[in-house]
Write an enzyme that holds these catalytic residues in place. Sequence first.
Site, mmCIF file in Angstrom:
data_model
loop_
_atom_site.group_PDB
_atom_site.id
_atom_site.type_symbol
_atom_site.label_atom_id
_atom_site.label_comp_id
_atom_site.label_asym_id
_atom_site.label_seq_id
_atom_site.Cartn_x
_atom_site.Cartn_y
_atom_site.Cartn_z
ATOM 1 N N LYS A 13 0.820 -1.221 0.000
ATOM 2 C CA LYS A 13 0.000 0.000 0.000
ATOM 3 C C LYS A 13 0.849 1.266 0.000
ATOM 4 O O LYS A 13 0.421 2.291 -0.522
ATOM 5 C CB LYS A 13 -0.959 0.004 1.194
ATOM 6 C CG LYS A 13 -1.844 -1.247 1.303
ATOM 7 C CD LYS A 13 -2.590 -1.583 0.006
ATOM 8 C CE LYS A 13 -3.035 -3.032 -0.022
ATOM 9 N NZ LYS A 13 -3.345 -3.557 -1.343
ATOM 10 N N GLU B 161 -2.946 7.559 8.216
ATOM 11 C CA GLU B 161 -3.917 8.372 7.484
ATOM 12 C C GLU B 161 -4.897 8.987 8.465
ATOM 13 O O GLU B 161 -5.217 8.382 9.489
ATOM 14 C CB GLU B 161 -4.725 7.496 6.497
ATOM 15 C CG GLU B 161 -4.035 7.243 5.186
ATOM 16 C CD GLU B 161 -4.873 6.376 4.251
ATOM 17 O OE1 GLU B 161 -6.014 6.020 4.583
ATOM 18 O OE2 GLU B 161 -4.347 6.050 3.173
ATOM 19 N N ARG C 23 -7.357 -7.831 -9.525
ATOM 20 C CA ARG C 23 -8.026 -9.069 -9.915
ATOM 21 C C ARG C 23 -9.414 -8.739 -10.444
ATOM 22 O O ARG C 23 -9.868 -7.596 -10.328
ATOM 23 C CB ARG C 23 -8.196 -9.978 -8.687
ATOM 24 C CG ARG C 23 -9.043 -9.300 -7.609
ATOM 25 C CD ARG C 23 -9.458 -10.197 -6.466
ATOM 26 N NE ARG C 23 -10.446 -9.555 -5.625
ATOM 27 C CZ ARG C 23 -10.197 -8.706 -4.642
ATOM 28 N NH1 ARG C 23 -8.943 -8.381 -4.359
ATOM 29 N NH2 ARG C 23 -11.179 -8.167 -3.944
ATOM 30 N N HIS D 285 -15.787 -6.083 6.676
ATOM 31 C CA HIS D 285 -15.080 -5.933 5.408
ATOM 32 C C HIS D 285 -15.522 -6.944 4.356
ATOM 33 O O HIS D 285 -14.837 -7.167 3.357
ATOM 34 C CB HIS D 285 -13.571 -5.955 5.606
ATOM 35 C CG HIS D 285 -13.115 -4.880 6.543
ATOM 36 N ND1 HIS D 285 -13.207 -3.537 6.227
ATOM 37 C CD2 HIS D 285 -12.651 -4.919 7.815
ATOM 38 C CE1 HIS D 285 -12.789 -2.820 7.245
ATOM 39 N NE2 HIS D 285 -12.455 -3.630 8.230
HETATM 40 C C1 MV4 Z 1 -10.102 3.978 5.755
HETATM 41 C C2 MV4 Z 1 -11.283 4.309 6.467
HETATM 42 C C3 MV4 Z 1 -11.346 5.575 7.006
HETATM 43 N N1 MV4 Z 1 -10.326 6.431 6.852
HETATM 44 N N2 MV4 Z 1 -9.119 4.868 5.631
HETATM 45 C C4 MV4 Z 1 -11.241 -0.597 5.048
HETATM 46 C C5 MV4 Z 1 -10.853 -1.476 3.922
HETATM 47 C C6 MV4 Z 1 -9.632 -0.909 3.332
HETATM 48 N N3 MV4 Z 1 -9.701 -0.963 1.910
HETATM 49 C C7 MV4 Z 1 -9.573 0.488 3.838
HETATM 50 N N4 MV4 Z 1 -10.649 0.642 4.771
HETATM 51 C C8 MV4 Z 1 -10.914 1.837 5.342
HETATM 52 N N5 MV4 Z 1 -9.949 2.771 5.216
HETATM 53 C C9 MV4 Z 1 -9.240 6.072 6.183
HETATM 54 N N6 MV4 Z 1 -8.227 6.934 6.061
HETATM 55 C C10 MV4 Z 1 -12.283 3.372 6.593
HETATM 56 C C11 MV4 Z 1 -12.103 2.129 6.038
HETATM 57 C C12 MV4 Z 1 -13.208 1.237 6.232
HETATM 58 C C13 MV4 Z 1 -13.985 0.827 5.165
HETATM 59 C C14 MV4 Z 1 -13.685 1.203 3.858
HETATM 60 C C15 MV4 Z 1 -14.453 0.794 2.817
HETATM 61 C C16 MV4 Z 1 -15.558 -0.004 3.066
HETATM 62 C C17 MV4 Z 1 -15.870 -0.412 4.331
HETATM 63 C C18 MV4 Z 1 -15.094 -0.014 5.384
HETATM 64 C C19 MV4 Z 1 -15.421 -0.413 6.681
HETATM 65 C C20 MV4 Z 1 -14.642 -0.015 7.713
HETATM 66 C C21 MV4 Z 1 -13.531 0.802 7.496
#
Ligand code: MV4
Length: 494
Positions: free
Chosen positions: A115, A199, A291, A234
């Site tokens: 990442k 972040e 993917r 997730h």
């Molecule tokens: C985040 C976030 C809030 N702020 N980054 C979760 C999966 C991964 N792809 C990144 N994720 C998140 N990153 C920042 N800076 C909240 C999440 C997150 C989330 C993101 C997408 C869909 C569902 C989620 C559920 C919980 C947290």
Amino acid sequence: MNKILVANRGEIALRVMRTAREMGIPTVAVYSEADRTMPFVRFADEAVCIGPALSAQSYLRAEKIIAAALQTGATAIHPGYGFLSENAAFSQAVTDAGLIFIGPSAYSINMMGDKISAKQAAKKFNVPMVPGTEDPINSVEEAHTIAARIGFPLLIKASAGGGGKGMRVVNNAQELEEQMRTAKSEALSAFGNDAVFIEKYVGSPKHIEIQLICDMHGNYAYLFERECSVQRRHQKLIEEAPSSCLTPDIRHKMGECAIAVARACNYYGAGTVEFLADDDLNFYFLEMNTRLQVEHCVSEMITGIDLVKEQINVAFGKPLSFKQEDLKINGHAIELRVCAEDPLNNFLPDTGTLEVYRTPKGPGIRVDDGFEEGMEIPIFYDPMIAKLIAYSPTRDEAIDRLCRAIDEYQIKGIKTTLAFGKWAVQTEPFRSGKFDTKFIEKYYKPEYLQPQNAETEEAVALIAAAIWEQQSSATPTAGGDSQANKPISRWKMR
Ligand code: MV4
């Protein structure tokens, strides 16, 4: 003459083989001992058993899969999703064996799998990102300096994580040192890499992702977006295309940003760029999935593009069959993941036999599944048994169509997410499009699923009233007054 080995199981193995057959390309299934009677094994032109039920002894064994390809004369391998699909070493090993990997290069998978390097690549192309760092954080002092700049709450994320794995929320400066230490040691034991970055934490974001398909000749196209905010732990439960909240302008900007990320890693194949979006539709790059995804079908429905067909052609060195300007959004598609999980009990996986299994049919309905009536759902793999996709000209009609299909779907023997899906798409927040990744947390209560409708509720009330009436007439009240044998219920019987 080409021949494709599908290194996967269940619905996605069937999905890939169906397109291969339409293209006149023979297929090879590889399967574990637990899967020998599955439809994808029968559908394939040839099938090779690659080991015991446990994925670690079958679907994750690169060398057995490559050996099966060489033995059957397959010329290409499609990895599906999960298992080895985002394993750079597998992409490389397939190529080194003289076979075609139907997916991106090891170089792209590596760069996006990490990442920190993904963010560094995206930054060069001015892709918007959540305030934070694009470099690993090496000390607690450094973390405090960053925290002072961006403020709390913040997130510590593992560079080797993704999809929600290896994230820790930090609410204040006091928690920072401890959370840094835990995040690093967890990352080391889970991924063998303790690099972390920071972040700003975005509170209740929407999850919107852009579907890409790119060839080896420098052509990049985006198949618009998918809204995937209805998730739990997730795991996505409902996905739709297009999103009900994007404007054409933001859609275009997001699409161009996604293509910039793909260019940054010389991408070819199908891929997805994930964004977070806030209430004001500011969007931020999160990560890229290298993917074909579970939810690719909704993008296929609204564009008319067969993503697997494009993947296969691109892997064989052909250019994309269309140009960006040929694409337009046509109608609306919503997918419900039908999982063997119990929504009344924390969505815990349920196992058992599909005693009854009848799928819905009719206008605008697509069911991608991998099981048949009478089959057992094995405990070794993902609990998803089917994807139910409803397509209609408008979003409201797609929701109505999905509900009709859920009512038509008959599954007995295991608990599923069907009733949850029907409840979710009919809530006011979903109908109005005003929902985010906290949807389930904010609105869902198990009691909303039982009883399932007004008719059931009325029937239950009538039965209760009838029993009450019977019991009260059978038991004379003490003192034997004249009212004792009169009906006391105010319910009208009919
Ligand atoms: C985040 C976030 C809030 N702020 N980054 C979760 C999966 C991964 N792809 C990144 N994720 C998140 N990153 C920042 N800076 C909240 C999440 C997150 C989330 C993101 C997408 C869909 C569902 C989620 C559920 C919980 C947290």
